[in-house]
Design a protein around this motif. Structure first.
Motif, short mmCIF file in Angstrom:
data_model
loop_
_atom_site.label_atom_id
_atom_site.label_comp_id
_atom_site.label_asym_id
_atom_site.label_seq_id
_atom_site.Cartn_x
_atom_site.Cartn_y
_atom_site.Cartn_z
N HIS A 70 52.25 43.84 48.64
CA HIS A 70 51.94 42.51 48.15
C HIS A 70 50.42 42.36 48.22
N THR A 71 49.83 41.76 47.19
CA THR A 71 48.38 41.77 47.11
C THR A 71 47.79 40.38 46.90
N ILE A 72 46.76 40.11 47.68
CA ILE A 72 45.95 38.90 47.50
C ILE A 72 44.58 39.38 47.03
N ALA A 73 44.04 38.73 46.02
CA ALA A 73 42.68 39.04 45.59
C ALA A 73 41.86 37.75 45.63
N LEU A 74 40.71 37.82 46.26
CA LEU A 74 39.82 36.67 46.41
C LEU A 74 38.54 36.91 45.64
N CYS A 75 38.22 36.01 44.72
CA CYS A 75 37.00 36.15 43.91
C CYS A 75 35.76 35.94 44.77
N LEU A 76 34.83 36.87 44.70
CA LEU A 76 33.56 36.78 45.42
C LEU A 76 32.38 36.63 44.47
N ALA A 77 32.64 36.67 43.16
CA ALA A 77 31.56 36.63 42.17
C ALA A 77 30.81 35.31 42.23
N THR A 78 29.51 35.37 42.22
CA THR A 78 28.71 34.14 42.29
C THR A 78 28.62 33.44 40.93
N LYS A 79 28.92 34.18 39.86
CA LYS A 79 28.87 33.60 38.51
C LYS A 79 30.28 33.56 37.92
N PRO A 80 30.76 32.40 37.46
CA PRO A 80 32.10 32.32 36.86
C PRO A 80 32.24 33.29 35.68
N HIS A 81 33.44 33.85 35.51
CA HIS A 81 33.67 34.78 34.41
C HIS A 81 35.15 34.74 34.02
N ARG A 82 35.43 35.15 32.79
CA ARG A 82 36.79 35.11 32.27
C ARG A 82 37.55 36.37 32.65
N TRP A 114 41.53 38.28 31.99
CA TRP A 114 42.88 38.32 31.43
C TRP A 114 43.76 39.08 32.40
N GLN A 115 44.93 38.51 32.74
CA GLN A 115 45.85 39.14 33.67
C GLN A 115 47.27 39.08 33.11
N ALA A 116 48.06 40.09 33.45
CA ALA A 116 49.48 40.09 33.14
C ALA A 116 50.21 40.69 34.34
N VAL A 117 51.22 39.98 34.82
CA VAL A 117 52.05 40.45 35.93
C VAL A 117 53.50 40.29 35.51
N ASP A 118 54.20 41.41 35.35
CA ASP A 118 55.57 41.40 34.89
C ASP A 118 55.63 40.70 33.53
N ASP A 119 56.34 39.58 33.43
CA ASP A 119 56.46 38.90 32.13
C ASP A 119 55.56 37.69 32.02
N ARG A 120 54.61 37.54 32.94
CA ARG A 120 53.69 36.40 32.91
C ARG A 120 52.28 36.87 32.61
N SER A 121 51.51 36.02 31.94
CA SER A 121 50.12 36.37 31.66
C SER A 121 49.23 35.13 31.82
N TYR A 122 47.94 35.40 31.95
CA TYR A 122 46.97 34.32 32.17
C TYR A 122 45.62 34.74 31.63
N VAL A 123 44.93 33.81 30.99
CA VAL A 123 43.54 34.01 30.57
C VAL A 123 42.77 32.79 31.02
N GLY A 124 41.72 33.00 31.78
CA GLY A 124 40.95 31.85 32.25
C GLY A 124 39.74 32.28 33.05
N VAL A 125 39.02 31.31 33.53
CA VAL A 125 37.79 31.54 34.26
C VAL A 125 38.05 31.54 35.77
N TYR A 126 37.58 32.57 36.42
CA TYR A 126 37.63 32.63 37.88
C TYR A 126 36.25 32.31 38.44
N THR A 127 36.22 31.57 39.52
CA THR A 127 34.98 31.28 40.23
C THR A 127 35.14 31.69 41.68
N LYS A 128 34.06 31.73 42.40
CA LYS A 128 34.08 32.17 43.79
C LYS A 128 35.06 31.33 44.60
N GLY A 129 35.97 31.99 45.31
CA GLY A 129 36.96 31.29 46.13
C GLY A 129 38.34 31.22 45.50
N ASP A 130 38.46 31.51 44.21
CA ASP A 130 39.77 31.53 43.57
C ASP A 130 40.55 32.75 44.04
#
Length: 287
Positions: A42-54, A56-72
């Motif tokens: 099981h995996t947790i990923a924590l965004c450390l990037a100082t600049k927001p960026h887009r 794209w993710q897909a996990v099994d039958d779900r997908s997401y496109v959006g902006v991640y910022t530090k702390g997400d």
């Protein structure tokens, strides 16, 4: 940023530190990088990037496109087919929790049937407690062998997994609450055990099993009884032992460090200065 079994090398990894309950690694991925994978953990990923960026993710039958910022954060259950692509320079901390450890915590800390617990996939979420625990693990990751130690890591791993189960399980399990602390007898027994094993690697699992309670609840009950966490108490007692040994001029400080369960002279010096305001050598000279 997403949890991934990245083929590129991590910036830093816990694999060489002997951490048993989880794997913690930090990655930087360039613009346009992508992966297809299925983690065993099981995996947790924590965004450390100082600049927001887009992302794209897909996990099994779900997908997401959006902006991640530090702390997400993102949550990916074990064994699910997943893919990822970064549309910016990605920087993230990845924490992998073996299913067996999650089941153990579910059984011990929340009295739930682990086979009925199912983690949910989560994209771009905020969770202040998980973020704080992840950053504490990251700080220890960078300390390497000079960190607080495995007892501290195990405490963080248990707390992180309990939060993961509580907030991202479909069954919404309730964490059992124990009022009060350890009994007087339990406290005397476990502190005697600690002092008898100061020269060895003391594990949270061993302390909890010694009293016949879960690791998660042992940590909480011990702190209620003493005002400090188990790992803080162990360091405190190791420093007290070092003070006694420093009075003996025929023992080198390097050997004292090993006798007290520290990795090296420098490891002892770090915590000795924190607790006394002076180095071991200064303490010896003033005595």
């Amino acid at each position: 940023m997403v949890s991934s079994s990245t083929k590129s090398s991590p910036i830093v990894s816990s694999l060489d530190l002997g951490w048993e309950s989880l794997i913690v690694e930090e990655f930087q991925q360039p613009l346009g990088s992508g992966e297809i994978f299925a983690e065993k953990e099981h995996t947790i990923a924590l965004c450390l990037a100082t600049k927001p960026h887009r992302i794209w993710q897909a996990v099994d039958d779900r997908s997401y496109v959006g902006v991640y910022t530090k702390g997400d954060i993102s949550i990916t259950p074990a064994e699910l087919p997943s893919s990822y692509r970064a549309y910016g320079n990605d920087h993230y901390l990845q924490i992998r929790i073996p299913p067996q450890f999650l089941k153990q915590v579910a059984t011990e800390a929340i009295n739930s049937d682990p086979d009925r617990l199912e983690l949910k996939t989560e994209f771009c979420d905020r969770n202040s407690q998980i973020e704080q625990l992840a950053m504490m693990l990251r700080a220890e990751l960078y300390q390497g062998s000079n960190g607080v130690g495995k007892l501290y890591i195990e405490s963080l791993a248990n707390a992180l997994t309990v939060n993961l189960l509580r907030d991202y399980s479909g069954t919404k399990p309730q964490v059992a609450i124990y009022k009060g602390g350890l009994s007087d007898l339990q406290l005397l027994q476990v502190t005697d055990y600690i002092n008898d094993h100061l020269t060895q690697s003391i594990k949270l699992k061993d302390l909890a099993e010694f009293l016949g309670i879960s690791q998660f609840h042992f940590s909480r009950l011990f702190k209620k009884s003493t005002g400090i966490s188990p790992h803080q108490y162990v360091i405190q007692q190791r420093i007290e032992l070092a003070k006694q040994l420093l009075k003996k001029a025929d023992i080198s400080i390097a050997n004292i460090a090993l006798e007290c369960g520290f990795n090296s002279h420098a490891h002892l010096g770090k915590y000795f200065r924190q607790m006394t305001g002076m180095t071991p050598r200064e303490y010896r000279q003033n005595r």
